[in-house]
Design an enzyme around this catalytic site. Structure first.
Site, mmCIF file in Angstrom:
data_model
loop_
_atom_site.group_PDB
_atom_site.id
_atom_site.type_symbol
_atom_site.label_atom_id
_atom_site.label_comp_id
_atom_site.label_asym_id
_atom_site.label_seq_id
_atom_site.Cartn_x
_atom_site.Cartn_y
_atom_site.Cartn_z
ATOM 1 N N LYS A 54 0.899 -1.101 -0.461
ATOM 2 C CA LYS A 54 0.171 -0.110 0.075
ATOM 3 C C LYS A 54 0.458 1.133 0.267
ATOM 4 O O LYS A 54 -0.252 2.223 -0.236
ATOM 5 C CB LYS A 54 -1.109 0.327 1.805
ATOM 6 N N LYS A 56 2.572 2.720 2.561
ATOM 7 C CA LYS A 56 1.937 3.826 3.503
ATOM 8 C C LYS A 56 2.840 3.252 5.156
ATOM 9 O O LYS A 56 2.411 1.930 4.725
ATOM 10 C CB LYS A 56 0.348 3.501 3.507
HETATM 11 N N1 CTP Z 1 -14.531 -0.578 4.388
HETATM 12 C C1 CTP Z 1 -15.926 -0.272 4.332
HETATM 13 N N2 CTP Z 1 -16.589 1.155 3.799
HETATM 14 C C2 CTP Z 1 -14.930 2.394 4.206
HETATM 15 C C3 CTP Z 1 -13.773 1.742 4.633
HETATM 16 C C4 CTP Z 1 -13.613 0.315 4.821
HETATM 17 O O1 CTP Z 1 -16.751 -0.977 3.973
HETATM 18 N N3 CTP Z 1 -15.999 3.055 4.230
HETATM 19 C C5 CTP Z 1 -14.443 -1.858 4.492
HETATM 20 C C6 CTP Z 1 -13.015 -1.981 3.333
HETATM 21 O O2 CTP Z 1 -13.384 -2.576 2.185
HETATM 22 C C7 CTP Z 1 -12.441 -4.168 3.815
HETATM 23 C C8 CTP Z 1 -12.124 -3.426 5.202
HETATM 24 O O3 CTP Z 1 -12.994 -2.365 5.600
HETATM 25 O O4 CTP Z 1 -13.225 -5.013 3.172
HETATM 26 C C9 CTP Z 1 -10.959 -2.599 5.747
HETATM 27 O O5 CTP Z 1 -10.436 -1.520 5.175
HETATM 28 P P1 CTP Z 1 -9.083 -1.111 4.815
HETATM 29 O O6 CTP Z 1 -8.035 -0.951 3.990
HETATM 30 O O7 CTP Z 1 -8.318 -1.302 5.977
HETATM 31 O O8 CTP Z 1 -9.495 0.520 4.918
HETATM 32 P P2 CTP Z 1 -10.209 2.128 4.746
HETATM 33 O O9 CTP Z 1 -10.648 2.843 5.566
HETATM 34 O O10 CTP Z 1 -10.789 1.955 2.636
HETATM 35 O O11 CTP Z 1 -8.095 1.822 3.984
HETATM 36 P P3 CTP Z 1 -7.662 3.232 3.084
HETATM 37 O O12 CTP Z 1 -8.085 4.488 2.840
HETATM 38 O O13 CTP Z 1 -6.095 3.287 3.841
HETATM 39 O O14 CTP Z 1 -7.489 2.098 1.887
#
Ligand code: CTP
Length: 150
Positions: A54, A56
């Site tokens: 990622k 990050k």
């Molecule tokens: N997820 C979700 N709704 C969001 C954020 C996350 O349903 N608003 C779900 C993702 O689809 C995944 C799980 O939570 O199945 C973990 O997601 P993760 O990648 O940790 O979260 P994000 O907040 O989307 O992180 P990033 O912004 O770093 O991509």
């Protein structure tokens, strides 16, 4: 009141992610998962995956993300998954023997997930897709916090 085990569609469910800066989008997903299975296992991606794939830096280190998820009543078990397991859920199903993988609907129809659906069928397992909660993500929280501290 807790839903009776017999009412649930699946026995063991699995979902995976980074779950950094635990937020309401994560909780929506996890509660939806738990509403469909008796026992929910959450795979937490390790720090190497977050850094190398990622690109990050995790805000919360791995063991803090594990502890936070373990404290939720909709989560029954937390396991740490590495990059290979994150990218190939066949490695996870062989180990954890779940009946269903829950995933965000942004993956639905992608070549990787179409292949996984076929492979899972041989195990009698399914993939269920849930809608992504709009308006919140770990990335958005980081950006909001950054702009407020300028
Ligand atoms: N997820 C979700 N709704 C969001 C954020 C996350 O349903 N608003 C779900 C993702 O689809 C995944 C799980 O939570 O199945 C973990 O997601 P993760 O990648 O940790 O979260 P994000 O907040 O989307 O992180 P990033 O912004 O770093 O991509």
């Amino acid at each position: 009141m807790k839903q009776d085990i017999a009412e649930k569609k699946y026995r063991i469910g699995f979902t995976a992610g980074v779950f950094d800066l635990l937020h309401i989008g994560h909780l929506n997903l996890l509660e939806r998962c738990k509403s469909m299975c008796s026992y929910l296992i959450v795979g937490v991606c390790d720090d190497d995956y977050v850094r190398n794939v990622k690109h990050k830096e995790p805000v919360y280190p791995l063991m803090d993300r594990v502890r936070l998820l373990n404290a939720l009543k909709c989560v029954d078990e937390v396991v740490v998954i590495n990059t290979a397991e994150t990218e190939d859920k066949m490695l996870c199903i062989k180990e954890l023997k779940f009946d269903v993988l829950f995933s965000g609907d942004d993956w639905k129809g992608t070549p990787r997930y179409l292949k996984t659906e076929e492979q899972f069928a041989e195990f009698g397992a399914k993939i269920e897709y849930f809608p992504y909660t709009q308006g919140i993500s770990t990335t958005q929280i980081k950006e909001r916090t950054k702009s407020e501290t300028k």
